[in-house]
Design a protein around this motif. Sequence first.
Motif, PDB file in Angstrom:
ATOM      1  N   ALA A  39      -1.503  -6.882  -3.872  1.00 31.58           N
ATOM      2  CA  ALA A  39      -2.609  -5.944  -4.069  1.00 31.58           C
ATOM      3  C   ALA A  39      -2.395  -4.670  -3.264  1.00 31.58           C
ATOM      4  O   ALA A  39      -2.694  -3.565  -3.738  1.00 31.58           O
ATOM      5  CB  ALA A  39      -3.929  -6.599  -3.679  1.00 31.58           C
ATOM      6  N   ALA A  40      -1.863  -4.804  -2.040  1.00 32.45           N
ATOM      7  CA  ALA A  40      -1.621  -3.615  -1.213  1.00 32.45           C
ATOM      8  C   ALA A  40      -0.569  -2.713  -1.857  1.00 32.45           C
ATOM      9  O   ALA A  40      -0.692  -1.477  -1.838  1.00 32.45           O
ATOM     10  CB  ALA A  40      -1.178  -4.040   0.187  1.00 32.45           C
ATOM     11  N   ALA A  41       0.474  -3.322  -2.439  1.00 31.21           N
ATOM     12  CA  ALA A  41       1.507  -2.528  -3.104  1.00 31.21           C
ATOM     13  C   ALA A  41       0.947  -1.818  -4.337  1.00 31.21           C
ATOM     14  O   ALA A  41       1.267  -0.645  -4.589  1.00 31.21           O
ATOM     15  CB  ALA A  41       2.679  -3.421  -3.495  1.00 31.21           C
ATOM     16  N   VAL A  42       0.115  -2.510  -5.099  1.00 33.99           N
ATOM     17  CA  VAL A  42      -0.493  -1.880  -6.281  1.00 33.99           C
ATOM     18  C   VAL A  42      -1.478  -0.799  -5.854  1.00 33.99           C
ATOM     19  O   VAL A  42      -1.601   0.244  -6.519  1.00 33.99           O
ATOM     20  CB  VAL A  42      -1.164  -2.936  -7.177  1.00 33.99           C
ATOM     21  N   ASP A  43      -2.183  -1.027  -4.748  1.00 32.66           N
ATOM     22  CA  ASP A  43      -3.072   0.022  -4.212  1.00 32.66           C
ATOM     23  C   ASP A  43      -2.282   1.316  -3.986  1.00 32.66           C
ATOM     24  O   ASP A  43      -2.716   2.406  -4.396  1.00 32.66           O
ATOM     25  CB  ASP A  43      -3.675  -0.419  -2.872  1.00 32.66           C
ATOM     26  N   ARG A  44      -1.131   1.180  -3.325  1.00 29.62           N
ATOM     27  CA  ARG A  44      -0.309   2.362  -3.022  1.00 29.62           C
ATOM     28  C   ARG A  44       0.194   3.013  -4.306  1.00 29.62           C
ATOM     29  O   ARG A  44       0.181   4.247  -4.440  1.00 29.62           O
ATOM     30  CB  ARG A  44       0.869   1.967  -2.135  1.00 29.62           C
ATOM     31  N   ALA A  45       0.643   2.190  -5.251  1.00 30.17           N
ATOM     32  CA  ALA A  45       1.182   2.731  -6.501  1.00 30.17           C
ATOM     33  C   ALA A  45       0.105   3.398  -7.334  1.00 30.17           C
ATOM     34  O   ALA A  45       0.350   4.429  -7.981  1.00 30.17           O
ATOM     35  CB  ALA A  45       1.856   1.608  -7.296  1.00 30.17           C
ATOM     36  N   HIS A  46      -1.104   2.817  -7.325  1.00 30.13           N
ATOM     37  CA  HIS A  46      -2.195   3.397  -8.111  1.00 30.13           C
ATOM     38  C   HIS A  46      -2.626   4.735  -7.526  1.00 30.13           C
ATOM     39  O   HIS A  46      -2.862   5.712  -8.260  1.00 30.13           O
ATOM     40  CB  HIS A  46      -3.371   2.430  -8.170  1.00 30.13           C
ATOM     41  N   ALA A  47      -2.721   4.796  -6.194  1.00 29.81           N
ATOM     42  CA  ALA A  47      -3.076   6.068  -5.553  1.00 29.81           C
ATOM     43  C   ALA A  47      -2.004   7.119  -5.821  1.00 29.81           C
ATOM     44  O   ALA A  47      -2.309   8.294  -6.073  1.00 29.81           O
ATOM     45  CB  ALA A  47      -3.263   5.852  -4.049  1.00 29.81           C
TER      46      ALA A  47
END
Length: 480
Positions: A39-47
């Motif tokens: 989830a943290a990696a997707v958070d970064r990618a989404h931002a």
Amino acid sequence: MTVITPELAEAFQPGDHLLVLQETGDLLHVPAAQIALAAAAVDRAHAAFMAMSAVPDQAIERFFDRFAARLDDPSAWHAIAEANRQDVERAQSGGRSTTRLVATDRMRQDMIAGLRAWRDSETLRGRVVERIDHPGWTIAQVAAPLGVVGFVFEGRPNVLADAAGVLRSGNTAVFRIGSDALGTAQAIMRHALVPALDEAGLPPGAISLVESAERSTGWALFADRRLSLAVARGSGRAVAQLGSVARQAGTAVSLHGTGGAWMVADRDADAERFSAAVDASLDRKVCNTLNVCCIHRARVTDLVPVFLAALESAGRARGFGCKLHVVAGDETVLPDGWRTATVRVRRAEGERTEPLTEIQSEDDLGHEWEWEDTPEVSLKIVDDLDHAVTLFNRHSPRFAASLISQDPEAHRRFYDTVNAPFVGDGFTRWVDGQYALNQPELGLSNWQSGRLLARSAILSGSGVFTVRSRVTQDDPRLRR
């Protein structure tokens, strides 16, 4: 109702997830810690994706240029190569295959060439792909970035460079790589990819690596509904599970689980061309390597010896002989020596002596032989071309097919009837995005689960886009 095992009940902790795959009934335990990592990696990618709209194309081109330059730098590559050496040693000590893991200089040069090809390519971002004019108003169909792309790859370090191509169209990416190649991937991120992102001024997290060796992290990543596309490559069962997880989350998938190309030598096949095609299709074990060879029954006398000689030649080139599987009933076409001899085979778990030829059932023709340095192929004698096509469509992973024939009509019929995305008339190893299309591939897809919607089975960065509609209203009084 599904009853879980006592072991799963004992392992389950607060915050963990249980994924129930509707297609198979598999129960996948995803610990809370792995969910948090993904989830943290997707958070970064989404931002990062939301910030990419303000990033000019020149900055993206600069990223590819700087990434290639760092891979070309001897000091950076030395650190990457050392990490790869350690990965290879760990995999070998565990008896796992290293055919795709070793970061050779050829792999390095291919990565550099691919990145520079992305640098020099045109982008689809913002391109008008269609315009529809109406009285008083116009619609433009505009290519636009798709979003966050999730990748789960087997132990193959070059995919970080290949899959970075999604940035060309303004997308972002999250990688989860197999445990065998994790150290190499971390080194590439640290010494080349992340510095290139910084130097180009791209947003942090435009490409993220989930730094976990746990398989469940891949399930957590593909279960995240913020992904716009999920790409998986690896072994058949693992890829099938990942695809099921993504589909249940409502995410589009691009999967390639089972490889192995087929070759058919028809009644009028040229022996020299056939020999060259077999030899060139067995230089190393990857998904487009020759796996099944079908020979027309009328040509058994001359083409079987040609096939066996080419198979032996491919084995000599790797220093470990060769191995043959023949469908039950067809073993009579082989010389006595092939039916009784043994061969020293190098497997991932070590060397061992095995029969040179083994009998297999026709139903097992879809099995992909995984070999290290001992080329391994199945042989089937067929009554005619239609018989070969029927076997391919019934048993193969519906991936790559090649016909050796001098008859144009046979090639037309073969192309029309064989259910494969990749069809050729010579060696099978051409199936590769960078080699064939001058575009590094994100993944290859076969047709095991049906044909693909509106795209090639070679997925490249330029193919990851959506279409937005934009209306220009010239007549302010327009109404329906």
